[in-house]
Design an enzyme around this catalytic site. Structure first.
Site, PDB file in Angstrom:
ATOM      1  N   HIS A 280       0.925  -1.387   0.103  1.00 10.05           N
ATOM      2  CA  HIS A 280       0.021  -0.103  -0.175  1.00 10.05           C
ATOM      3  C   HIS A 280       1.106   1.098  -0.108  1.00 10.05           C
ATOM      4  CE1 HIS A 280      -3.077   2.810   1.137  1.00 10.05           C
ATOM      5  NE2 HIS A 280      -4.075   2.128   0.693  1.00 10.05           N
TER       6      HIS A 280
ATOM      7  N   ASP B 152      -7.996  -4.951  -0.312  1.00  3.62           N
ATOM      8  CA  ASP B 152      -8.560  -5.595  -1.567  1.00  3.62           C
ATOM      9  C   ASP B 152      -8.235  -7.172  -1.344  1.00  3.62           C
ATOM     10  OD1 ASP B 152      -9.432  -3.230  -2.880  1.00  3.62           O
ATOM     11  OD2 ASP B 152      -7.342  -2.591  -2.962  1.00  3.62           O
TER      12      ASP B 152
HETATM   13  C1  LIG Z   1      -0.068  -0.354  -3.905  1.00  9.99           C
HETATM   14  C2  LIG Z   1       1.216  -0.258  -4.686  1.00  9.99           C
HETATM   15  C3  LIG Z   1       0.717   0.498  -6.053  1.00  9.99           C
HETATM   16  C4  LIG Z   1       2.100   0.872  -3.846  1.00  9.99           C
HETATM   17  O1  LIG Z   1       3.071   1.188  -4.508  1.00  9.99           O
HETATM   18  P1  LIG Z   1       4.265   1.975  -4.026  1.00  9.99           P
HETATM   19  O2  LIG Z   1       3.944   2.323  -2.728  1.00  9.99           O
HETATM   20  O3  LIG Z   1       4.746   2.898  -5.058  1.00  9.99           O
HETATM   21  O4  LIG Z   1       5.287   0.679  -3.780  1.00  9.99           O
HETATM   22  P2  LIG Z   1       6.418   0.662  -4.941  1.00  9.99           P
HETATM   23  O5  LIG Z   1       5.806   0.220  -6.099  1.00  9.99           O
HETATM   24  O6  LIG Z   1       7.398   1.768  -4.878  1.00  9.99           O
HETATM   25  O7  LIG Z   1       7.177  -0.819  -4.298  1.00  9.99           O
HETATM   26  C5  LIG Z   1       8.298  -0.770  -3.495  1.00  9.99           C
HETATM   27  C6  LIG Z   1       8.939  -2.129  -3.553  1.00  9.99           C
HETATM   28  O8  LIG Z   1       7.816  -3.173  -3.222  1.00  9.99           O
HETATM   29  C7  LIG Z   1       7.844  -4.196  -4.574  1.00  9.99           C
HETATM   30  N1  LIG Z   1       6.567  -4.274  -4.484  1.00  9.99           N
HETATM   31  C8  LIG Z   1       5.459  -3.387  -4.022  1.00  9.99           C
HETATM   32  N2  LIG Z   1       4.174  -3.987  -4.440  1.00  9.99           N
HETATM   33  C9  LIG Z   1       4.441  -5.238  -4.619  1.00  9.99           C
HETATM   34  C10 LIG Z   1       3.663  -6.418  -4.744  1.00  9.99           C
HETATM   35  N3  LIG Z   1       2.280  -6.060  -4.605  1.00  9.99           N
HETATM   36  N4  LIG Z   1       4.186  -7.470  -5.240  1.00  9.99           N
HETATM   37  C11 LIG Z   1       5.448  -7.703  -5.274  1.00  9.99           C
HETATM   38  N5  LIG Z   1       6.375  -6.702  -5.291  1.00  9.99           N
HETATM   39  C12 LIG Z   1       5.834  -5.328  -4.831  1.00  9.99           C
HETATM   40  C13 LIG Z   1       8.292  -3.236  -5.603  1.00  9.99           C
HETATM   41  O9  LIG Z   1       8.520  -4.015  -6.659  1.00  9.99           O
HETATM   42  C14 LIG Z   1       9.326  -2.350  -5.005  1.00  9.99           C
HETATM   43  O10 LIG Z   1      10.490  -3.209  -4.983  1.00  9.99           O
HETATM   44  P3  LIG Z   1      11.971  -2.703  -5.150  1.00  9.99           P
HETATM   45  O11 LIG Z   1      12.231  -1.871  -3.855  1.00  9.99           O
HETATM   46  O12 LIG Z   1      12.698  -4.086  -4.986  1.00  9.99           O
HETATM   47  O13 LIG Z   1      12.057  -1.981  -6.501  1.00  9.99           O
HETATM   48  C15 LIG Z   1       1.984  -1.508  -4.767  1.00  9.99           C
HETATM   49  O14 LIG Z   1       2.121  -2.160  -3.616  1.00  9.99           O
HETATM   50  C16 LIG Z   1       1.223  -2.609  -5.536  1.00  9.99           C
HETATM   51  O15 LIG Z   1       0.981  -2.588  -6.866  1.00  9.99           O
HETATM   52  N6  LIG Z   1       0.367  -3.399  -4.962  1.00  9.99           N
HETATM   53  C17 LIG Z   1      -0.566  -4.541  -5.790  1.00  9.99           C
HETATM   54  C18 LIG Z   1      -1.856  -3.745  -6.175  1.00  9.99           C
HETATM   55  C19 LIG Z   1      -2.636  -3.294  -5.035  1.00  9.99           C
HETATM   56  O16 LIG Z   1      -2.878  -4.447  -4.018  1.00  9.99           O
HETATM   57  N7  LIG Z   1      -3.270  -2.296  -4.962  1.00  9.99           N
HETATM   58  C20 LIG Z   1      -4.443  -2.141  -4.255  1.00  9.99           C
HETATM   59  C21 LIG Z   1      -3.726  -0.817  -3.077  1.00  9.99           C
HETATM   60  S1  LIG Z   1      -5.061  -0.679  -1.874  1.00  9.99           S
END
Ligand SMILES: CC(C)(COP(=O)(O)OP(=O)(O)OC[C@H]1O[C@@H](n2cnc3c(N)ncnc32)[C@H](O)[C@@H]1OP(=O)(O)O)[C@@H](O)C(=O)NCCC(=O)NCCS
Length: 428
Positions: free
Chosen positions: A307, A365
Site C-alpha cells: 500500500h 482488496d
Molecule cells: C499499492 C502499490 C501500488 C504501492 O506502490 P508503492 O508504494 O509505489 O510501492 P513501490 O511500487 O515503490 O514498491 C516498493 C518495492 O516493493 C515492491 N512491491 C510493491 N508492491 C508489490 C507487490 N504487490 N508484489 C511484489 N512486489 C511489490 C516493488 O517491486 C518495489 O521493490 P524494489 O524496492 O525492489 O524496487 C503496490 O504495492 C502494488 O502495486 N500493489 C499491488 C496492487 C494493489 O494491491 N493495489 C491496491 C492498493 S489498496
C-alpha cells in the site's frame, strides 16, 4: 517545534513556514518557493506532497490508523452502518435519529432511474465493462439534472443535499443495472422497504417472479465492505475528484472522474486483479509458491499486497479479515481451491524477507476480493462495489473543494526533459 524551515539554495536563504495539522502532521509550506527562488519541488507520484488541508479523514500509515471525522474505523465498523457513516463523512457528524430517517428517505426517493437513463444504460454493448457504464452514467447524471450541475459552485452548493442524495442513491442502481444490462438480464426496480445493501443485492440478483432475499450475514458483509471503503483521503481517485472539482466542475462530473481513476488495477481494480491472479495460479496448477518466487524476481506482482500509505498494516484488512471466516461459515463455504491458494500466499508473504523488508502486507482488496467471490458477486463488479462504497468520500471531498473560498485550480508544474529548441527541417 520550529515555526519555519530554512532552505539554503544558490546562496539564498529562505524561511519556509511550517504547517501543523490537528494530529500533529507537519508540512513545509513551499507555496512561495518558485516566486522567491525560481525552483519548484519535484515529487513524482506525490508521495511527499500535501495537496490540500482536509477535515474529513485521518490516516497514519506507519501505525495503521484510519479515522473518519475523528472516529476510529474499528469503532465505526463495530457500532455503525454504511448509511450513518456516509452521513458522517458527508456532513461531518453522525446523524441524529431524525437526520437518519430524513437521509434514508431521501436516498429511497432517489433510488430509481428515469426511463431515459435506463435507455441510456441499456444502449451499451453487452461486452462493456460495468465500470465504463458507471463512469459514463455518473457523468450523465448532469444531463438529467442540469439544475444540480451548472458548474457554478455557488449555485451547485445551494442544491448540494439533492445532488449528494442522487449521487449516493443512483450509483447503486446504475451499478446493478450495468451488471444486468451487460448480461442481457431484465432490470429490477428498487424496493423502498429494503436497506441500502439489501436493495443493491435485490437489484443485482432478483429474477422475475423470484425475489433475492439475502441472509443477514450476506447483507451485513456487503454493509461492512461499503463502510470500510467510504473514504480514504487523498488517494488516486479522490485526488482526481478534487482536481476536477478545482476547475469548477459539478459533483457528477467530478465523481465520474473518480470512477475512472478507481478502475485502474493499481487502485480500485486491485480486488478484481486479486481474483484473476488466484484463478490464474489455480489454472497453472501452482499452489502459490511459484507465484511468490515470480513476485520476488520482479516477474509478477502480488495483487492485494502493499500500500502506498500503510506500511505497517491496513486497518481495513484487519477488520474485513475478522469478519471473513464468519461470512464463509454462514455461506457454508469450507473448501475452495482459490481460498487455499490465498491462504498460502498470505502465509508465505508474511514470513518472507522480500515482503517483510518492503513492508508489503495484505491490503483490504486481498480479502474483499475473496469475500465478494464467496458472495457470488461477479468479478467485473468488484471495482463497481468499491465505487458505490467510495461515493460518500467523493461527495464530501467535492464539497470541501467547492465550499472553500480560497480553493485554487490544481495545476502541478513539471521538469521538462524533452528536446531543446530546434528548427523544423526545410523538407518535412
Ligand atoms: C499499492 C502499490 C501500488 C504501492 O506502490 P508503492 O508504494 O509505489 O510501492 P513501490 O511500487 O515503490 O514498491 C516498493 C518495492 O516493493 C515492491 N512491491 C510493491 N508492491 C508489490 C507487490 N504487490 N508484489 C511484489 N512486489 C511489490 C516493488 O517491486 C518495489 O521493490 P524494489 O524496492 O525492489 O524496487 C503496490 O504495492 C502494488 O502495486 N500493489 C499491488 C496492487 C494493489 O494491491 N493495489 C491496491 C492498493 S489498496
Amino acid at each position: 517545534m520550529p515555526k519555519t524551515a530554512s532552505l539554503k539554495i544558490d546562496d539564498q536563504e529562505l524561511e519556509l513556514p511550517i504547517i501543523v495539522g490537528s494530529e500533529g502532521e507537519k508540512a513545509v509550506d513551499v507555496r512561495k518557493l518558485r516566486a522567491s527562488t525560481g525552483y519548484i519541488t519535484f515529487d513524482e507520484g506525490f508521495g511527499n506532497t500535501g495537496s490540500c488541508q482536509s477535515e474529513i479523514t485521518f490516516i497514519n500509515g506507519e501505525e495503521g490508523i484510519l479515522r473518519y471525522r475523528g472516529y476510529p474505523i474499528e469503532q465505526l465498523a463495530d457500532k455503525s452502518n454504511f448509511i450513518d457513516v456516509a452521513y458522517l463523512v458527508i456532513y461531518g457528524e453522525l446523524p441524529t435519529a431524525d437526520q437518519r430517517s430524513a437521509f434514508s428517505a431521501r436516498l429511497s426517493a432517489e433510488s430509481d432511474l428515469t426511463e431515459d437513463m435506463v435507455r441510456f444504460i441499456s444502449g451499451f454493448p453487452k461486452s462493456t465493462h460495468p465500470m465504463s457504464v458507471l463512469a459514463a452514467s455518473m457523468n450523465g447524471l448532469g444531463a438529467y439534472y442540469p439544475h444540480l450541475a451548472t458548474n457554478n459552485h455557488k449555485h451547485d452548493l445551494g442544491h448540494f443535499d439533492d445532488a449528494a442524495a442522487i449521487a449516493m442513491a443512483k450509483v447503486r442502481t446504475i451499478a446493478a443495472h450495468s451488471y444486468r444490462v451487460t448480461r442481457g438480464l431484465p432490470l429490477n426496480s428498487p424496493r423502498a422497504e429494503y436497506g441500502y445493501a439489501e436493495t443493491f443485492l435485490h437489484l443485482m440478483f432478483s429474477e422475475p417472479g423470484q425475489d433475492y432475499v439475502p441472509t443477514p450475514e450476506v447483507a451485513s458483509a456487503i454493509n461492512l465492505f461499503l463502510l470500510l471503503h467510504a473514504e480514504h483521503e487523498q488517494n488516486c481517485s479522490t485526488s482526481t475528484v478534487r482536481m476536477v472539482a478545482s476547475a469548477g466542475a459539478n459533483l457528477f462530473a467530478s465523481a465520474s472522474a473518480g470512477v475512472s481513476a478507481l478502475w485502474g488495477p493499481l487502485h480500485g481494480g486491485a480486488n478484481q486483479a486479486v481474483l484473476e491472479m488466484l484463478t490464474a495460479i489455480h489454472e497453472a496448477g501452482d499452489d502459490g509458491s511459484k507465484f511468490i518466487e515470480a513476485a520476488k524476481n520482479g516477474e509478477a506482482r502480488l495483487m492485494g499486497f502493499g500500500h502506498r500509505v500503510y506500511k505497517n498494516h491496513d486497518p481495513r484488512a484487519k477488520i474485513i479479515k475478522g469478519s471473513f471466516d464468519k461470512a464463509l461459515e454462514s455461506l457454508g463455504i469450507i473448501d475452495d481451491p482459490l481460498l487455499d491458494i490465498a491462504r498460502n500466499l498470505e502465509a508465505a508473504a508474511l514470513s518472507d524477507d522480500y515482503f517483510i523488508s518492503r513492508k508489503l502486507y495484505p491490503n483490504v482488496d486481498f480479502y474483499s476480493g475473496l469475500i465478494m467471490n464467496a458472495l457470488k458477486i461477479p468479478v467485473d463488479m468488484f471495482t463497481v462495489m468499491f465505487a458505490i462504497g467510495r461515493m460518500p468520500g467523493w461527495v464530501a471531498q467535492w464539497h470541501e473543494v467547492a465550499a472553500n473560498p480560497k480553493s485554487k485550480i490544481n495545476r502541478p508544474r513539471q521538469i521538462y526533459v524533452g528536446p531543446t529548441p530546434r528548427d523544423v527541417p526545410d523538407s518535412v
